[in-house]
Design an enzyme around this catalytic site. Structure first.
Site, PDB file in Angstrom:
ATOM      1  N   GLU A   1       0.833  -1.208   0.000  1.00  0.00           N
ATOM      2  CA  GLU A   1       0.000   0.000   0.000  1.00  0.00           C
ATOM      3  C   GLU A   1       0.866   1.255   0.000  1.00  0.00           C
ATOM      4  OE1 GLU A   1      -4.114  -1.638   2.009  1.00  0.00           O
ATOM      5  OE2 GLU A   1      -2.718  -0.546   3.299  1.00  0.00           O
TER       6      GLU A   1
ATOM      7  N   GLU B   1      -6.552  -7.427  -1.430  1.00  0.00           N
ATOM      8  CA  GLU B   1      -7.051  -7.429  -0.046  1.00  0.00           C
ATOM      9  C   GLU B   1      -8.491  -6.957  -0.016  1.00  0.00           C
ATOM     10  OE1 GLU B   1      -4.871  -5.160   2.828  1.00  0.00           O
ATOM     11  OE2 GLU B   1      -2.919  -5.804   2.098  1.00  0.00           O
TER      12      GLU B   1
END
Length: 676
Positions: A156, A313
C-alpha cells in the site's frame, strides 16, 4: 513491439483464492496448522513477508532466512502458491534509530516517529540504500523458487507517507520542477506567482507547500501532489528493477483505489505493473458503500486496460480503522467478493489469514477469526473458497460496456483544493452520484482516464472534471463528432493542467461542444433545496447560464439562478454527431436517474435485463463463452430470464432463475443471438 507484451504474465490456474499471512506472528506449530486449514478453505495464493524486515535482518546487517525458507517450503509442499513481499513497507526500529533522517516530516514541520508503519521518507537515499539491499537479498534467494508466483513490492505504497517535507524531499521536489519546467520563468507562469508577490528568481527558493498562515498557491500544491505520486512510483520502480535482475516472475504492488485515499495518480502507475492489483474495504461512513465498491472495481478494471486484475485485499468482516467498525451480515462477504469478480477480478484475496492477537490490527477480521473454526464466519469462508474454485473457468474473461465515465486523480486534487466555490461539495460527490444512478439503471460502466479513446462507447459521462488539458478535452469532442453521446456536469472543464481558469465563461473546455456559457457559479448552502420547473429538486449548486447552441431541457424554478437553464442538450442531429447534455446542479437521485435514462435511451444504450436498484447484473465474456453474474443485494428474491448452467448451485436454467434475497448466481450462458 508493445513493451507491455514483453512483461511476465501472472499465470494462475483459475481464479485465485488467497490472503495475507504473517507467520512471524506465530510459532512453527501454528504454521503447520494454518497450512492444513488453508487447504481446507481452498486457499491457493498466500502473500507473505509483507512486514518481514525486522524478522529477516538485525542491526548487524546479516540476513536470516531460515524461518522464511521454512514457510515458503511448507506452502509449496501443500500446493499453495506464494505472493512474495519484499518486506520493505515498514523499517525496523534499529534502522530509524541509527538513521533518524529517514523519518517523514509533515507540512507543519513536525517529524513522524516509529511505532506505527511506513515511517520513512520516499525521497530518502539512506532508506533506499537499506531497503534495496533487502530486496536484492530476498530476490536473489527466492527469484527462481517454484513456489513464487508473484512479487509484491512493499505494501500500500503512499498510504501514510506519500507526502514528506524534509530536506531530502525539498531537494527532490526542486529536481522534479527543474526537469518539468527547465526555466524559473516557465514555473512562475504555470503557478501564477505574480499573485501575492510569490515570484521566484531561483529554483532553490522553492519549498514544498508547507503549512502557511493563509491558503497556499494552488499551482504549487498541485505540482507537489504530482511530484509525490511520481516520487513514490520511482521508489516502486527501484524495487522492481532490483527484483528483475534475479527473477522473471511478474511484479506488482497493491493499489488503494478507494474513496478515502487520493495520494497517488494510478493512471501513471498502472502501465508500470505486470498485473494490476487493488485493496478495497467497505467504508461504512459513505452514504452508499456498495455503490462505491462497484465503482472502485470498475475503476480498477479501467486501470488494468480492461484486462483481469487482482483483488489483493478485502475483509471477511469488520475492519479496525473506521469510527464504527461494522461486521458484515451473513452472505455479505460472498456478495462483496463476487461483485469484484463480476467486474474483472481474477483473484479474491483477504487481509488476513489468521486474526492477530496483538498489535494495531488485532480487531481486524480474518479468514480464520479469533473464534476459530467453530464459527459461522469460518463456515462461510469455506463455502466461499469452494465457490471460487467452481468459478475457475471464468479466469481470463473480460467485461465490456457501452457506457464510460471519465475519472482523474489530478482533477480530484484540483477540485478539492483549499479555495473553491463550495467546500460542502467534493469531486467524489458528483462521481459517486452519477455512477450510482447509472448502476441503479442497470448499466455496466467502464471508468477511463481523460484523453482515452472513447470511440467505442455509446455514452460518456463526465462528472465534475474540473481540471482537463486541451488535448484531453479534444478527445471528448472527437468522440461526440463521431456519434458518441456525452453528458457533462457542473464544475467541469474549468481549469487547464496548470490550474489556470479558462477565460470567456464556463465550462471553458467544452463551451462549444455543449452550446452553453456559464457566467457565474451560484452554489447554495448545505441543506438548501432548489426546485426545477420539471418538479425535480436539487442541492449544493446552481449556475447563471445561457444557451448558445443548445435546447433548454429544464430551468431553475427558484434559488439564486431562478429562471435560468439547469439542464440543456445540444442535439447531434443527422450529421452523425452525438447529443451533448449539460447538468448545472446536483439533482435528487430520482431526477438524476430519469435524466441519465433519457440520455442512455437517446444513445441507444440498453441496460442488462433484470438489473436495477440493488441488483447487479454483469457479464464477463471470452472468445467462445459468456458468464452472467447476478448479485441480489436486496431483501427480496428476484427473477431473471436466463439459459445455461448456474456455477453456484450446479443447476440447469431453462428460461428463468430465481435469485434469493442476498443471493448470487453465476450463469454460464447458453449461446444465443443476444449473448454471442
Amino acid at each position: 513491439m508493445d513493451a507491455s507484451a514483453a512483461r511476465p504474465r501472472f499465470a494462475h490456474q483459475g481464479v485465485a483464492f488467497g490472503c495475507d499471512y504473517n507467520p512471524e506472528q506465530w510459532t512453527p506449530e501454528v504454521w503447520r496448522e494454518d497450512v492444513t486449514l488453508m487447504r481446507e478453505a481452498g486457499v491457493d495464493l498466500v502473500a507473505i513477508n509483507i512486514f518481514g524486515w525486522s524478522a529477516l535482518q538485525g542491526p548487524d546487517g546479516a540476513f536470516r532466512f531460515d524461518e522464511l525458507d521454512e514457510v515458503v517450503a511448507l506452502l509449496h509442499e501443500n500446493g499453495i502458491r506464494v505472493n512474495l513481499g519484499t518486506g520493505t513497507s515498514s523499517p525496523p526500529p534499529w534502522l530509524s534509530t541509527r538513521h533518524p533522517e529517514i523519518l517523514p516530516v509533515m507540512d507543519d514541520g513536525t517529524t513522524r516517529y516509529p511505532g506505527g508503519r511506513q515511517a520513512w521518507c520516499p525521497s530518502s537515499p539512506v532508506f533506499r540504500r537499506y531497503a534495496l539491499a533487502l530486496v536484492d537479498a530476498v530476490a536473489a534467494r527466492y527469484g527462481a523458487h517454484p513456489a513464487v508466483a508473484l512479487w509484491h513490492v512493499s505494501n500500500e505504497l503512499g498510504c501514510h507517507n506519500a507526502e514528506c517535507h524534509c530536506t531530502e524531499s525539498t531537494r527532490a521536489f526542486r529536481r522534479w520542477l527543474r526537469a518539468k519546467y527547465a526555466s524559473i520563468d516557465a514555473l512562475n507562469a504555470a503557478w501564477g506567482t505574480s499573485f501575492w508577490s510569490q515570484r521566484y528568481t531561483d529554483f532553490d527558493e522553492i519549498l514544498t507547500p508547507m503549512r502557511t498562515v493563509s491558503t497556499r498557491n494552488p499551482g504549487q500544491v498541485l505540482d507537489y501532489r504530482r511530484f509525490c505520486s511520481d516520487e513514490v512510483l520511482d521508489y516502486y520502480r527501484a524495487e522492481r528493477d532490483v527484483i528483475r535482475r534475479h527473477s522473471g516472475i511478474p511484479v506488482t504492488t497493491n493499489f488503494m483505489v478507494t474513496a478515502h485515499i487520493d495520494a497517488l495518480d494510478y493512471w501513471t502507475w498502472a502501465p508500470e505493473m505486470d498485473v494490476v492489483a487493488n485493496d478495497h474495504y467497505r467504508d461504512s461512513r459513505l452514504a452508499d458503500p456498495l455503490s462505491e465498491l462497484a465503482f472502485t472495481a470498475d475503476l480498477t478494471r479501467g486501470l488494468a486496460g480492461g484486462q483481469p486484475w487482482l483483488l489483493m485485499e478485502h475483509s471477511t468482516g469488520a475492519v479496525n480503522w473506521q469510527p464504527v467498525n461494522l461486521a458484515k451480515a451473513p452472505g455479505q462477504m460472498t456478495r462483496d467478493s463476487l461483485s469484484h469478480v463480476a467486474r474483472g477480478a481474477d483473484a479474491v484475496c483477504f487481509f488476513q489469514w489468521r486474526a492477530s492477537l496483538q498489535g494495531s490490527e488485532k480487531f481486524h477480521s480474518a479468514l480464520l477469526p479469533h473464534a476459530g473454526t467453530d464459527s459461522a464466519l469460518w463456515r462461510e469462508v469455506r463455502e466461499l473458497g469452494a465457490l471460487v474454485s467452481r468459478l475457475d473457468e471464468i479466469a481470463g474473461t473480460t467485461v465490456t460496456a457501452d457506457v464510460a465515465m471519465l475519472f482523474s486523480w489530478e482533477s480530484w486534487w484540483a477540485a478539492d483544493a483549499e479555495n473553491r466555490p463550495n467546500h460542502a461539495l467534493g469531486y467524489l460527490d458528483q462521481v459517486h452520484a452519477l455512477y450510482g444512478a447509472l448502476r441503479d439503471l442497470g448499466h455496466t460502466v467502464d471508468v477511463v482516464r481523460p484523453g482515452a479513446d472513447l470511440s467505442r462507447y455509446r455514452l460518456v459521462v463526465v462528472p465534475g472534471l474540473h481540471l482537463v488539458s486541451d488535448a484531453d478535452a479534444r478527445a471528448l469532442d472527437g468522440a461526440a463528432a463521431t456519434g458518441t453521446h456525452v453528458m457533462v456536469t457542473f464544475y467541469s472543464g474549468i481549469v487547464d493542467e496548470n490550474d489556470r481558469v479558462r477565460p470567456g465563461g464556463h465550462p471553458g473546455a467544452w463551451r462549444d461542444l455543449l452550446g452553453v456559457r456559464v457566467e457565474e457559479f451560484a452554489p447554495v448552502l448545505p441543506g438548501t433545496a432548489v426546485a426545477l420547473d420539471t418538479g425535480a429538486t436539487a442541492t449544493m449548486w446552481t449556475e447563471r447560464m445561457s444557451v448558445t447552441d443548445a435546447t433548454v431541457v429544464a430551468r431553475f424554478a427558484d434559488g439564486p439562478s431562478a429562471g435560468l437553464p439547469a439542464i440543456t442538450c445540444r442535439t447531434g442531429g443527422s450529421a452523425g454527431t452525438g447529443d451533448a447534455w449539460y447538468l448545472a446542479t446536483l439533482l435528487d437521485p430520482p431526477a438524476l436517474r430519469e435524466l441519465l435514462a433519457a440520455a442512455a435511451e437517446a444513445a441507444g444504450v440498453v441496460a442488462e435485463p433484470g438489473a436495477g436498484r440493488g441488483v447487479d447484473v454483469i457479464r464477463r465474456r471470452g472468445d467462445d463463452r459468456s458468464y452472467r453474474f447476478v448479485i441480489n443485494n436486496t431483501d427480496q428474491p428476484v427473477e431473471i430470464d436466463a439459459f445455461g448452467e448456474d456455477l453456484v448451485t450446479g443447476s440447469r436454467i431453462t428460461g428463468t432463475v430465481v435469485v434469493p434475497a442476498g443471493g448470487v448466481r453465476v450463469i454460464r450462458e447458453q449461446p444465443t443471438e443476444e449473448t454471442a
